[in-house]
Design an enzyme around this catalytic site. Structure first.
Site, PDB file in Angstrom:
ATOM      1  CG  HIS A   1       7.069   0.045 -47.982  1.00 41.26           C
ATOM      2  ND1 HIS A   1       8.280  -0.216 -47.374  1.00 41.26           N
ATOM      3  CD2 HIS A   1       6.121  -0.470 -47.139  1.00 41.26           C
ATOM      4  CE1 HIS A   1       8.079  -0.865 -46.238  1.00 41.26           C
ATOM      5  NE2 HIS A   1       6.775  -1.018 -46.066  1.00 41.26           N
ATOM      6  CD  GLU A   2       2.275   0.481 -47.117  1.00 38.61           C
ATOM      7  OE1 GLU A   2       1.588  -0.560 -47.035  1.00 38.61           O
ATOM      8  OE2 GLU A   2       3.062   0.852 -46.223  1.00 38.61           O
TER       9      GLU A   2
END
Length: 234
Positions: A22-23
């Site tokens: 996600h990051e």
């Protein structure tokens, strides 16, 4: 080790990778649109060490899991310097959406891999079905006596559960979640000032209430049900 503990560990591994992906998606997308801040800090990577927050990525998820709450958490926010983006509003929204989109992509990839396992590998159907039943805590489903494919099936199914939950959870418009960053672009000035002044403790109360009252499940259940029908329906 009990079955419940083993399942929590599988879900925790899935969560760590999902948070890192996600990051990394935020960082890569920001770099693509012209802001190299996250890239220079080494955030365009799947290495969990670069992304994880001890409280939000480790302690809180494990406490939540053993307390029978949804396994959810957060990583260190990816820094974005919006003035470096070519089109500030559009690109900032796309950078923000990249995180939830990456989790939806991961869930879809895991679904495809489980479908392939189910139809193409001898014994795969039984492994996939049992992994799903154990993950859903269906009475009578057991880890005992399963073959070598079973841990892979359980990890892939756990990844579907975790990534769908993260994708939907992060779209909630409550700071500091991704949904709040998108909403900020559409608020009038006075409303934006009030919105930015909502305290961190108040945000935690709001998020806790959303999870405990079942509001989050209104959006999660249809998505999870669709994935389950595609995987288990035939």
């Amino acid at each position: 080790m009990s079955q419940e503990t083993a399942l929590i560990l599988f879900e925790f591994v899935a969560l760590i990778f999902a948070l890192s992906f996600h990051e990394c998606a935020h960082a890569w997308t920001a770099s693509y649109f012209g802001d190299q801040t996250a890239r220079m800090l080494g955030r365009v990577t799947l290495n969990p060490v670069k992304h994880l927050d001890p409280l939000g990525s480790v302690i809180l998820p494990l406490v939540s899991a053993f307390a029978h709450f949804p396994l959810i958490g957060w990583a260190k926010p990816t820094p974005v310097t919006t003035r470096n983006l070519r089109n500030i509003k559009r690109d900032d929204i796309l950078v923000t959406l990249a995180g939830p989109a990456s989790n939806l992509l991961l869930a879809t990839i895991c679904l495809v891999l489980l479908l392939l396992m189910k139809v193409a590998i001898p014994g795969g159907r039984e492994a996939v079905l049992n992994a799903a039943f154990v993950s859903m805590r269906i009475e009578g489903a057991s880890l005992q006596g399963q073959g070598a494919m079973y841990p892979v099936a359980l990890l892939l199914y756990s990844s579907i559960v975790i990534n769908l939950l993260l994708a939907i959870f992060n779209l909630i418009p409550v700071p500091p979640l991704d949904g709040s960053r998108i909403l900020r672009h559409y608020l009038p000035y006075n409303a934006l000032r009030a919105y930015d002044n909502i305290g961190g403790f108040a945000n935690l109360i709001i998020l806790y209430a959303l999870m405990r009252t079942g509001v989050l499940n209104i959006f999660y259940a249809p998505a999870f049900g669709l994935f389950n029908r595609l995987l288990l329906g035939s």
